[in-house]
Design an enzyme around this catalytic site. Structure first.
Site, PDB file in Angstrom:
ATOM      1  N   HIS A  24     -21.161 -72.239  -0.998  1.00 31.05           N
ATOM      2  CA  HIS A  24     -21.862 -73.304  -1.686  1.00 31.05           C
ATOM      3  C   HIS A  24     -22.819 -72.707  -2.725  1.00 31.05           C
ATOM      4  O   HIS A  24     -23.606 -71.810  -2.398  1.00 31.05           O
ATOM      5  CB  HIS A  24     -22.686 -74.141  -0.706  1.00 31.05           C
ATOM      6  CG  HIS A  24     -21.915 -74.639   0.465  1.00 31.05           C
ATOM      7  ND1 HIS A  24     -22.511 -74.964   1.665  1.00 31.05           N
ATOM      8  CD2 HIS A  24     -20.579 -74.864   0.644  1.00 31.05           C
ATOM      9  CE1 HIS A  24     -21.591 -75.385   2.520  1.00 31.05           C
ATOM     10  NE2 HIS A  24     -20.406 -75.317   1.939  1.00 31.05           N
ATOM     11  N   TYR A  53     -33.688 -69.873   4.985  1.00 39.38           N
ATOM     12  CA  TYR A  53     -33.795 -69.680   3.540  1.00 39.38           C
ATOM     13  C   TYR A  53     -34.862 -70.572   2.931  1.00 39.38           C
ATOM     14  O   TYR A  53     -35.056 -71.722   3.319  1.00 39.38           O
ATOM     15  CB  TYR A  53     -32.447 -69.867   2.836  1.00 39.38           C
ATOM     16  CG  TYR A  53     -31.617 -71.051   3.239  1.00 39.38           C
ATOM     17  CD1 TYR A  53     -31.522 -72.178   2.421  1.00 39.38           C
ATOM     18  CD2 TYR A  53     -30.883 -71.035   4.425  1.00 39.38           C
ATOM     19  CE1 TYR A  53     -30.731 -73.259   2.781  1.00 39.38           C
ATOM     20  CE2 TYR A  53     -30.094 -72.115   4.794  1.00 39.38           C
ATOM     21  CZ  TYR A  53     -30.022 -73.224   3.960  1.00 39.38           C
ATOM     22  OH  TYR A  53     -29.240 -74.299   4.320  1.00 39.38           O
TER      23      TYR A  53
END
EC number: 1.1.1.133
Length: 475
Positions: free
Chosen positions: A71, A134
């Site tokens: 992605h 993240y």
């Protein structure tokens, strides 16, 4: 297998431009371990971009072999492993020469990676109970979904060597259905918005950027700088705002109506752009003026304190102070701008063609700035990533008075230089309601030249500009 202890903080480049692999110091003892997962000062010093994270996400994966991706999202990410290990794979899905470049690495808690916008991210867990975390520098929203780019995990061109064969791995149905690289539409670069695109500088920027599809142009009226500017554009899709809009009617600014208009455009409008640029971490390019100074120095450096005389200069100084608070800003301070439209040189050429002998001010000294050079300086600073801050921009050469320049124009038009009569500023404006002007407007170009941009000589630009304006000689 646990993290590797006592590694120094280091950043390593990868085959994908902008993707940086970090070694993180991890401190351990009999109780376990501790690390600073993200620390602004030390990591930016080590090479991490100052990307301004606003959201922290964690993906927990129950079993080894869980595979997610590929992605590419419309924001930057700083990725690390909280516990466990992963095999990470990154594919450049941005428009450009590195499209399709691949990098793989194993991550444990002692490693991290910075992934810029548009680079596809994927990972496969190598241990049960792995947490993948993240930081991102924009908030997730449904409106951003059309800016995602996906690649099939099994793409033959990328040829990622997954440790667990995909046939045996845990994948989502969506990830299995993503397209191959040949069918991927690369993510376009972030856009540039030019505000005030109908003025002299805006016209030069239109010409210089005509072949750049990622650039949009807006007149001042197209963008409501005093309304809800936050809702005016999907700002996450932009990288740069170039503000070429300004109220420049120096004398009219001294009237009640002009004062209000000057403050609205040069201060309130600039403040609106600065808020958007700061909130979305955009680069803001702003045009300043020699009128922020009182003209008592022979040469003006970027560090000179503001000492404006009239309303116009005061509003430009206020706008500069606002823009200077934007983390990513360029202020280009300029003087005596000449471009496509009504200006001093065009007026003098017209007078020469009609045989008129004008009186022109001879005690205001500076240099012309042709919009070709001003636009070129803007694009140079942006393209080279020059340090943010203020840069003086004008053409080069010996400083001249307005009367000197007018005489040059007359000579280039085939007329006598002494057709121009020099007068003082006081004489010229006697009996009028004129705004005060700085008498010395020469800008120090040392910093601009050190940044790698060398402006053209004013005399050369003037010769090229006047050529097409020459009319029939009249007596």
């Amino acid at each position: 297998m646990g993290p590797i202890f006592a590694k120094p903080l280091t950043a390593r480049e990868t085959p994908i431009p902008g993707v940086l692999l970090f070694d993180l110091p991890v401190h351990g003892d009999n109780r376990g371990w501790f690390k600073e997962n993200w620390q602004h000062a030390t990591m930016t010093a080590a090479g991490l971009p100052d990307f301004g994270p606003v959201q922290n996400n964690i993906s927990f994966n129950e079993t080894a072999g869980t595979t997610r991706g590929i992605h590419a999202e419309p924001w930057d990410k700083f990725i690390s492993v909280a516990t466990g290990r992963v095999f990470g794979a990154w594919v450049d899905l941005r428009e450009g020469p590195s499209f399709g470049a691949v990098f793989t690495a194993e991550l444990d808690p002692s490693t991290a990676i910075f992934v810029p916008r548009g680079v596809g991210n994927a990972f496969q867990t190598l241990e049960d109970g792995t947490a993948y975390t993240y930081l991102v520098n924009d908030h997730w929203s449904a409106d951003a979904q059309d800016q995602y780019v996906f690649l099939n995990l099994a793409d033959e061109t990328a040829a990622i060597p997954w440790p667990v064969p995909l046939a045996d791995a845990e994948l989502s149905a969506k990830d299995r259905a993503h397209p191959r690289l040949a069918d991927v539409t690369p993510l376009a670069p972030r856009k540039t918005l030019v505000v005030g695109a109908d003025g002299q500088l805006g016209t030069a920027l239109r010409a210089a950027l005509a072949d750049h599809p990622s650039v949009e142009f807006a007149s001042r009226s197209d963008l409501d700088l005093l309304g809800d500017i936050e809702a005016a554009r999907p700002w996450a899709a932009y990288e740069t705002i170039i503000n070429a809009a300004a109220y420049t009617a120096v004398d009219a600014a001294e009237t009640p109506e002009g004062r209000a208009a000057a403050w609205a455009v040069n201060v309130s409008g600039v403040a609106a752009l600065a808020r958007v640029a700061s909130r979305h971490r955009l680069r803001l390019v702003h045009i300043s003026s020699d009128y922020v100074f009182d003209g008592t120095r022979d040469l003006h450096a970027e560090t000179e304190p503001f000492t404006p005389f009239g309303v116009y200069g005061q509003t430009k100084a206020a706008g500069d102070a606002i823009v200077a608070t934007v983390p990513r800003h360029y202020i280009l301070r300029t003087s005596w701008v000449i471009g496509d439209g009504d200006n001093f040189v065009r007026t003098m050429a017209g007078l020469a063609g009609r045989g008129i002998t004008p009186r022109v001010v001879n005690d205001q000294v500076g240099r012309l700035t042709f919009t070709e050079d001003l636009a070129g300086a803007i694009l140079h600073l942006l393209a080279t990533g020059a340090p943010y801050g203020t840069y003086n921009v004008s053409c080069d050469g010996e400083p001249q008075s307005w009367a000197d320049i007018a005489a040059d124009v007359y000579a280039l038009c085939g007329r006598a230089r002494n057709d121009v009569t020099g007068v003082s500023t006081e004489e010229y404006f006697a009996g009028t309601q004129a705004a005060p002007r700085p008498l010395r407007s020469t800008l120090d170009l040392t910093k601009l030249k050190a940044a790698g941009f060398v402006p053209a000589l004013s005399s050369e630009r003037l010769r090229s500009y006047v050529g097409p304006l020459r009319g029939p000689r009249t007596r």
